[in-house]
Motif scaffolding. Structure first.
Motif, PDB file in Angstrom:
ATOM      1  N   LEU A  82      49.313  44.430  46.003  1.00  0.00           N
ATOM      2  CA  LEU A  82      48.720  45.168  44.888  1.00  0.00           C
ATOM      3  C   LEU A  82      49.553  46.389  44.521  1.00  0.00           C
ATOM      4  CD1 LEU A  82      44.918  45.022  45.777  1.00  0.00           C
ATOM      5  CD2 LEU A  82      46.050  43.945  43.824  1.00  0.00           C
ATOM      6  N   ILE A  83      49.957  47.147  45.527  1.00  0.00           N
ATOM      7  CA  ILE A  83      50.777  48.347  45.275  1.00  0.00           C
ATOM      8  C   ILE A  83      52.109  47.944  44.651  1.00  0.00           C
ATOM      9  CG2 ILE A  83      51.999  50.274  46.355  1.00  0.00           C
ATOM     10  CD1 ILE A  83      49.773  50.261  48.511  1.00  0.00           C
ATOM     11  N   GLY A  84      52.741  46.938  45.232  1.00  0.00           N
ATOM     12  CA  GLY A  84      54.022  46.484  44.710  1.00  0.00           C
ATOM     13  C   GLY A  84      53.906  45.944  43.299  1.00  0.00           C
ATOM     14  N   GLY A  85      52.840  45.204  43.012  1.00  0.00           N
ATOM     15  CA  GLY A  85      52.661  44.653  41.677  1.00  0.00           C
ATOM     16  C   GLY A  85      52.519  45.726  40.617  1.00  0.00           C
ATOM     17  N   VAL A  86      51.788  46.787  40.929  1.00  0.00           N
ATOM     18  CA  VAL A  86      51.625  47.906  39.985  1.00  0.00           C
ATOM     19  C   VAL A  86      52.973  48.565  39.708  1.00  0.00           C
ATOM     20  CG1 VAL A  86      50.654  50.207  39.684  1.00  0.00           C
ATOM     21  CG2 VAL A  86      49.220  48.368  40.584  1.00  0.00           C
ATOM     22  N   ILE A  87      53.725  48.821  40.773  1.00  0.00           N
ATOM     23  CA  ILE A  87      55.034  49.466  40.604  1.00  0.00           C
ATOM     24  C   ILE A  87      55.957  48.585  39.766  1.00  0.00           C
ATOM     25  CG2 ILE A  87      57.108  50.268  41.800  1.00  0.00           C
ATOM     26  CD1 ILE A  87      55.292  50.983  44.180  1.00  0.00           C
ATOM     27  N   GLY A  88      56.001  47.294  40.086  1.00  0.00           N
ATOM     28  CA  GLY A  88      56.877  46.380  39.365  1.00  0.00           C
ATOM     29  C   GLY A  88      56.515  46.262  37.895  1.00  0.00           C
ATOM     30  N   ALA A  89      55.219  46.192  37.597  1.00  0.00           N
ATOM     31  CA  ALA A  89      54.788  46.083  36.207  1.00  0.00           C
ATOM     32  C   ALA A  89      55.167  47.335  35.410  1.00  0.00           C
ATOM     33  CB  ALA A  89      53.274  45.869  36.150  1.00  0.00           C
ATOM     34  N   LEU A  90      55.020  48.503  36.024  1.00  0.00           N
ATOM     35  CA  LEU A  90      55.400  49.745  35.345  1.00  0.00           C
ATOM     36  C   LEU A  90      56.910  49.810  35.125  1.00  0.00           C
ATOM     37  CD1 LEU A  90      53.052  52.304  37.164  1.00  0.00           C
ATOM     38  CD2 LEU A  90      52.813  51.369  34.846  1.00  0.00           C
ATOM     39  N   LEU A 148      57.707  45.175  48.784  1.00  0.00           N
ATOM     40  CA  LEU A 148      58.921  45.106  47.968  1.00  0.00           C
ATOM     41  C   LEU A 148      58.968  43.818  47.152  1.00  0.00           C
ATOM     42  CD1 LEU A 148      61.544  46.496  50.519  1.00  0.00           C
ATOM     43  CD2 LEU A 148      60.525  47.667  48.558  1.00  0.00           C
ATOM     44  N   THR A 149      58.490  42.729  47.744  1.00  0.00           N
ATOM     45  CA  THR A 149      58.417  41.471  46.993  1.00  0.00           C
ATOM     46  C   THR A 149      57.423  41.599  45.852  1.00  0.00           C
ATOM     47  OG1 THR A 149      58.922  40.219  49.006  1.00  0.00           O
ATOM     48  CG2 THR A 149      57.992  38.990  47.164  1.00  0.00           C
ATOM     49  N   GLY A 150      56.344  42.367  46.076  1.00  0.00           N
ATOM     50  CA  GLY A 150      55.377  42.623  45.016  1.00  0.00           C
ATOM     51  C   GLY A 150      55.986  43.405  43.864  1.00  0.00           C
ATOM     52  N   VAL A 151      56.852  44.362  44.175  1.00  0.00           N
ATOM     53  CA  VAL A 151      57.554  45.114  43.128  1.00  0.00           C
ATOM     54  C   VAL A 151      58.382  44.160  42.277  1.00  0.00           C
ATOM     55  CG1 VAL A 151      59.307  46.869  42.659  1.00  0.00           C
ATOM     56  CG2 VAL A 151      57.636  47.239  44.488  1.00  0.00           C
ATOM     57  N   TYR A 152      59.127  43.285  42.947  1.00  0.00           N
ATOM     58  CA  TYR A 152      59.936  42.304  42.237  1.00  0.00           C
ATOM     59  C   TYR A 152      59.053  41.360  41.427  1.00  0.00           C
ATOM     60  CZ  TYR A 152      62.524  37.956  41.629  1.00  0.00           C
ATOM     61  OH  TYR A 152      63.064  36.816  41.104  1.00  0.00           O
ATOM     62  N   VAL A 193      47.315  41.973  39.058  1.00  0.00           N
ATOM     63  CA  VAL A 193      47.344  43.411  38.782  1.00  0.00           C
ATOM     64  C   VAL A 193      48.369  43.725  37.700  1.00  0.00           C
ATOM     65  CG1 VAL A 193      49.087  44.044  40.527  1.00  0.00           C
ATOM     66  CG2 VAL A 193      47.323  45.688  39.887  1.00  0.00           C
ATOM     67  N   ALA A 194      49.496  42.989  37.685  1.00  0.00           N
ATOM     68  CA  ALA A 194      50.483  43.181  36.623  1.00  0.00           C
ATOM     69  C   ALA A 194      49.886  42.772  35.270  1.00  0.00           C
ATOM     70  CB  ALA A 194      51.744  42.372  36.921  1.00  0.00           C
ATOM     71  N   ALA A 195      49.176  41.642  35.269  1.00  0.00           N
ATOM     72  CA  ALA A 195      48.551  41.170  34.034  1.00  0.00           C
ATOM     73  C   ALA A 195      47.546  42.185  33.505  1.00  0.00           C
ATOM     74  CB  ALA A 195      47.865  39.822  34.279  1.00  0.00           C
ATOM     75  N   LEU A 196      46.763  42.777  34.391  1.00  0.00           N
ATOM     76  CA  LEU A 196      45.764  43.766  33.978  1.00  0.00           C
ATOM     77  C   LEU A 196      46.430  44.971  33.321  1.00  0.00           C
ATOM     78  CD1 LEU A 196      42.801  44.586  33.955  1.00  0.00           C
ATOM     79  CD2 LEU A 196      43.123  45.592  36.227  1.00  0.00           C
ATOM     80  N   LEU A 197      47.531  45.439  33.913  1.00  0.00           N
ATOM     81  CA  LEU A 197      48.250  46.575  33.326  1.00  0.00           C
ATOM     82  C   LEU A 197      48.834  46.211  31.967  1.00  0.00           C
ATOM     83  CD1 LEU A 197      50.144  48.156  36.351  1.00  0.00           C
ATOM     84  CD2 LEU A 197      48.362  49.217  34.970  1.00  0.00           C
ATOM     85  N   PHE A 198      49.390  44.996  31.867  1.00  0.00           N
ATOM     86  CA  PHE A 198      49.994  44.566  30.606  1.00  0.00           C
ATOM     87  C   PHE A 198      48.938  44.466  29.504  1.00  0.00           C
ATOM     88  CE2 PHE A 198      53.475  42.206  33.140  1.00  0.00           C
ATOM     89  CZ  PHE A 198      54.176  43.384  33.284  1.00  0.00           C
ATOM     90  N   ILE A 199      47.742  43.983  29.862  1.00  0.00           N
ATOM     91  CA  ILE A 199      46.665  43.874  28.879  1.00  0.00           C
ATOM     92  C   ILE A 199      46.330  45.244  28.305  1.00  0.00           C
ATOM     93  CG2 ILE A 199      44.181  43.402  28.634  1.00  0.00           C
ATOM     94  CD1 ILE A 199      44.575  41.080  30.613  1.00  0.00           C
ATOM     95  N   ILE A 200      46.385  46.263  29.154  1.00  0.00           N
ATOM     96  CA  ILE A 200      45.994  47.615  28.736  1.00  0.00           C
ATOM     97  C   ILE A 200      47.082  48.316  27.931  1.00  0.00           C
ATOM     98  CG2 ILE A 200      45.377  49.921  29.588  1.00  0.00           C
ATOM     99  CD1 ILE A 200      44.117  48.539  32.030  1.00  0.00           C
ATOM    100  N   ILE A 201      48.356  48.148  28.356  1.00  0.00           N
ATOM    101  CA  ILE A 201      49.385  49.021  27.777  1.00  0.00           C
ATOM    102  C   ILE A 201      50.569  48.292  27.140  1.00  0.00           C
ATOM    103  CG2 ILE A 201      48.856  50.921  29.344  1.00  0.00           C
ATOM    104  CD1 ILE A 201      51.147  50.112  31.090  1.00  0.00           C
ATOM    105  N   ALA A 202      50.566  46.968  27.105  1.00  0.00           N
ATOM    106  CA  ALA A 202      51.725  46.261  26.558  1.00  0.00           C
ATOM    107  C   ALA A 202      51.322  45.346  25.402  1.00  0.00           C
ATOM    108  CB  ALA A 202      52.407  45.447  27.658  1.00  0.00           C
ATOM    109  N   GLU A 203      52.325  44.898  24.659  1.00  0.00           N
ATOM    110  CA  GLU A 203      52.092  43.955  23.561  1.00  0.00           C
ATOM    111  C   GLU A 203      51.980  42.540  24.128  1.00  0.00           C
ATOM    112  OE1 GLU A 203      54.302  42.255  19.517  1.00  0.00           O
ATOM    113  OE2 GLU A 203      55.183  43.932  20.650  1.00  0.00           O
TER     114      GLU A 203
END
Length: 253
Positions: A82-90, A148-152, A193-203
């Motif tokens: 979860l932590i890695g996914g948030v960092i990677g999405a940002l 780190l794999t989550g970041v990637y 978690v990446a998808a959730l962030l993208f829904i909020i702040i990305a096209e």
């Protein structure tokens, strides 16, 4: 979007959902398909991540039998994903793609080698550790590498599954099928978690995301049915082959 394009994206999602559940690297099917239809790279990456997230859930459900008894492990390693996914999405939203392209082939190549020689590497780790039993939830470095794999995975995700299977295979005393089930949950958390962030702040192109999602959910069930029937040596070979395809894809790209 024409009916032909819609059908192609739906089938790409199905193939990606199947591949992600068995191995990982389904993005190597959907992402190039979207680019071929003229979708801008960032929009394609974002829409693809959102579309594949439900497929990850489907694959994890398909592997629920192999997940029994792994609750504490999933909670511990899931926090890293979860932590890695948030960092990677940002990072995807603030860094140019070139920032990661140099290291991605190295990571995939390392993952392929670790999976291919996993039994020998696992024995070496045991010898170095003086024969001590590996903790049930993995040593501290397993958590770090999963993060780190989550970041990637949050940044791009192709061959994320290959890397996770390699890490879990060396760091845990488990069968490859149970590790594959764990991989599906961890990758699903990253994608979710990446998808959730993208829904909020990305096209997002919701038509594309929806088509991929439908195909990926079906593919997740197909992949679980196929993957658990493969003997360990064959599953390892499939992972290595897919990893090599990913390497070639990045080299040609």
């Amino acid at each position: 979007m024409s009916l032909l394009e819609m059908a192609a994206i739906l089938l790409a999602g199905l193939a990606a959902g199947t591949i992600n559940t068995v191995v990982g690297s389904g993005t190597l099917v959907t992402f190039p398909t979207l680019l071929a239809f003229g979708v801008p790279p960032v929009v394609a990456n974002v829409s693809n991540t959102i579309g594949l997230a439900p497929g990850s859930v489907s694959g994890a459900i398909g592997y629920r039998r192999e997940l029994r008894g792994q609750r504490s492990r999933l909670i511990r390693l899931g926090s890293a994903s979860l932590i890695g996914g948030v960092i990677g999405a940002l990072l995807l939203l603030v860094l140019p793609e070139e920032a990661f392209r140099a290291i991605v082939p190295v990571l995939i190549g390392l993952g392929v080698l670790l999976v291919a020689f996993q039994p020998g590497v696992r024995a070496w780790v045991d010898r170095v550790g003086g024969g001590r039993t590996t903790p049930e939830n993995g040593s501290w470095w397993v958590w770090v590498l999963v993060l780190l794999t989550g970041v990637y995975g949050g940044y791009f995700g192709a061959a994320q599954g290959v890397l996770l299977v390699a890490i879990l295979g060396i760091g845990l005393n488990e069968t490859i099928q149970r590790n594959n089930a764990t991989k599906n949950v961890l990758a699903g958390l990253v994608n979710g978690v990446a998808a959730l962030l993208f829904i909020i702040i990305a096209e997002v192109d919701w038509a594309i995301a929806g088509l991929i999602a439908v195909g990926a959910v079906i593919g997740g069930q197909v992949g679980a049915s196929v993957g658990r029937r493969l003997p360990p040596w064959l599953l390892r070979c499939v992972i290595v082959v897919v990893g090599c395809v990913a390497l070639v894809s990045f080299a040609l790209g």
